[in-house]
Design a protein around this motif. Sequence first.
Motif, PDB file in Angstrom:
ATOM      1  N   PRO A  31      11.655  55.095  -3.432  1.00  0.00           N
ATOM      2  CA  PRO A  31      12.226  55.771  -4.265  1.00  0.00           C
ATOM      3  C   PRO A  31      11.485  55.840  -6.095  1.00  0.00           C
ATOM      4  O   PRO A  31      11.157  54.433  -5.286  1.00  0.00           O
ATOM      5  CB  PRO A  31      13.769  55.872  -4.178  1.00  0.00           C
ATOM      6  N   LEU A  32      11.876  56.486  -6.216  1.00  0.00           N
ATOM      7  CA  LEU A  32      10.878  55.828  -8.301  1.00  0.00           C
ATOM      8  C   LEU A  32      12.500  55.438  -8.853  1.00  0.00           C
ATOM      9  O   LEU A  32      13.250  55.788  -9.238  1.00  0.00           O
ATOM     10  CB  LEU A  32      10.434  57.147  -8.494  1.00  0.00           C
ATOM     11  N   PRO A  33      12.042  54.707 -10.092  1.00  0.00           N
ATOM     12  CA  PRO A  33      13.030  54.015 -10.828  1.00  0.00           C
ATOM     13  C   PRO A  33      13.232  55.302 -11.659  1.00  0.00           C
ATOM     14  O   PRO A  33      12.629  56.604 -11.910  1.00  0.00           O
ATOM     15  CB  PRO A  33      12.898  53.553 -11.407  1.00  0.00           C
ATOM     16  N   ALA A  34      14.758  55.362 -12.586  1.00  0.00           N
ATOM     17  CA  ALA A  34      15.130  56.103 -13.396  1.00  0.00           C
ATOM     18  C   ALA A  34      14.280  56.183 -14.494  1.00  0.00           C
ATOM     19  O   ALA A  34      13.750  55.054 -14.895  1.00  0.00           O
ATOM     20  CB  ALA A  34      16.366  55.987 -13.627  1.00  0.00           C
ATOM     21  N   LYS A  35      13.763  57.135 -14.667  1.00  0.00           N
ATOM     22  CA  LYS A  35      12.834  57.835 -16.079  1.00  0.00           C
ATOM     23  C   LYS A  35      13.537  58.051 -17.542  1.00  0.00           C
ATOM     24  O   LYS A  35      14.630  58.423 -17.784  1.00  0.00           O
ATOM     25  CB  LYS A  35      11.634  58.941 -16.347  1.00  0.00           C
ATOM     26  N   SER A  36      14.302  57.026 -18.752  1.00  0.00           N
ATOM     27  CA  SER A  36      14.016  57.194 -19.817  1.00  0.00           C
ATOM     28  C   SER A  36      13.315  57.042 -20.994  1.00  0.00           C
ATOM     29  O   SER A  36      13.670  57.132 -22.187  1.00  0.00           O
ATOM     30  CB  SER A  36      14.692  55.120 -20.151  1.00  0.00           C
ATOM     31  N   ARG A  37      12.047  56.890 -20.771  1.00  0.00           N
ATOM     32  CA  ARG A  37      11.492  56.679 -21.967  1.00  0.00           C
ATOM     33  C   ARG A  37      10.163  58.001 -21.554  1.00  0.00           C
ATOM     34  O   ARG A  37      10.344  58.702 -20.589  1.00  0.00           O
ATOM     35  CB  ARG A  37      11.082  55.604 -22.195  1.00  0.00           C
ATOM     36  N   VAL A  38       9.551  58.322 -22.656  1.00  0.00           N
ATOM     37  CA  VAL A  38       8.199  59.933 -22.267  1.00  0.00           C
ATOM     38  C   VAL A  38       7.555  58.577 -21.877  1.00  0.00           C
ATOM     39  O   VAL A  38       6.540  59.544 -21.198  1.00  0.00           O
ATOM     40  CB  VAL A  38       7.951  60.760 -23.829  1.00  0.00           C
ATOM     41  N   ALA A  39       6.563  57.992 -23.325  1.00  0.00           N
ATOM     42  CA  ALA A  39       5.309  57.880 -22.394  1.00  0.00           C
ATOM     43  C   ALA A  39       4.407  56.538 -23.598  1.00  0.00           C
ATOM     44  O   ALA A  39       5.513  55.942 -24.027  1.00  0.00           O
ATOM     45  CB  ALA A  39       3.900  58.691 -23.231  1.00  0.00           C
ATOM     46  N   SER A  40       3.995  55.584 -22.167  1.00  0.00           N
ATOM     47  CA  SER A  40       3.402  54.242 -23.144  1.00  0.00           C
ATOM     48  C   SER A  40       2.005  54.410 -22.588  1.00  0.00           C
ATOM     49  O   SER A  40       1.382  54.716 -21.419  1.00  0.00           O
ATOM     50  CB  SER A  40       3.914  53.191 -21.522  1.00  0.00           C
ATOM     51  N   TRP A  41       1.509  53.420 -22.653  1.00  0.00           N
ATOM     52  CA  TRP A  41      -0.055  52.755 -22.790  1.00  0.00           C
ATOM     53  C   TRP A  41      -0.081  51.509 -23.079  1.00  0.00           C
ATOM     54  O   TRP A  41       0.114  50.569 -23.829  1.00  0.00           O
ATOM     55  CB  TRP A  41      -0.843  53.271 -24.266  1.00  0.00           C
ATOM     56  N   VAL A  42      -0.777  51.005 -21.684  1.00  0.00           N
ATOM     57  CA  VAL A  42      -1.445  49.425 -22.141  1.00  0.00           C
ATOM     58  C   VAL A  42      -2.569  49.089 -22.270  1.00  0.00           C
ATOM     59  O   VAL A  42      -3.241  50.102 -21.773  1.00  0.00           O
ATOM     60  CB  VAL A  42      -0.593  48.578 -20.697  1.00  0.00           C
ATOM     61  N   VAL A  43      -3.085  48.277 -23.566  1.00  0.00           N
ATOM     62  CA  VAL A  43      -4.080  48.438 -23.764  1.00  0.00           C
ATOM     63  C   VAL A  43      -4.467  46.556 -24.724  1.00  0.00           C
ATOM     64  O   VAL A  43      -3.884  46.293 -26.058  1.00  0.00           O
ATOM     65  CB  VAL A  43      -4.316  49.347 -24.822  1.00  0.00           C
TER      66      VAL A  43
END
Length: 342
Positions: free
Chosen positions: A165-177
């Motif tokens: 199962p996947l966790p609930a999504k609370s935000r739209v987009a992320s980026w790790v850089v």
Amino acid sequence: MSNDGCCPTQRHRALGTLAGAALLSTLWVLWQLRSAPGGVPAAPPPLTVLIWHWPFADQPPELPGNTCVRYGVARCRLSTNRSLLASADVVVFHHRELQTGWARLPLAERPPGQPWVWASMESPSHTRGLRRLGGIFNWVLSYRRDSDIFVPYGRLEPLEGPARPLPAKSRVASWVVSNFQERQRRVQLYRQLAPHLQVDVFGRASGRPLCAHCLLPTVARYLFYLAFENSQHRDYITEKFWRNALAAGTVPVVLGPPRATYEAFAPADAFVHVDDFGTAQELAAFLAGMNASRYRHYLAWRDRLRVRLFGDWRERFCAICAHYPRLPRGQVYQDLEGWFQA
């Protein structure tokens, strides 16, 4: 009278040929059994793969004799003992250490006919010094599908058991850089997206680094992950796609090779490709306007497939033995730079 078109003499010759072949086969089996205890054929000796310098490390990991067995490869011995140069079946050189001068090629001590492997998982944009390496290496180990030893950063395999199962999504987009340079296409695209889409940026470049065990749980809370490669080259699809996005349980928005390349590795509806949109604003509107029903469609592959990551250099080097019987003998990369830059 026989109607098979074969006279008795021809039949006798054919029978003689078959008998001779059978005799040779019997003699070969007897020779195999001659020195084997208990009449069991002796197993062929393991291939010895000498790693001249372990990638990105001053000290190599422990390499017990069953190292490759753990990765499903039998009769394969990895070693970093340079005294084995004269007897090793294969010697592999990681390019970064050649590029920086940490390691040098033992050209004067190279045994005649010994295959040498050039190994790199970096893109051409971050690879220098190839011109001086022409006419030296026989095989290539890399993420390129046309490599002699193809080792991708990841792949999808059939799922065994229920999907996680996947966790609930609370935000739209992320980026790790971490490597953030204005000349990079990914940075330019981010600059164009930011006014129209909320992107939470993590990593050293943003002053918000994530610990090794924090990255995936953090990214998993987002609908999308910007899987933007630092440079765009043939088949260059890295852990940004496989680990940071797919393994984390989010949908990757990809910037890299063309869509067709990604579709060779993953279902067409498992990712969003930036090339499918005319402008960054159109892409931002598509992501921000995603409804729940359509989003679930991007995750449907998880019911039948799972992500397998290939980030361990031990597994990559064991792949040399797995490919060894089919590798081209006598091949030499006269223009390694031209091949890799293509």
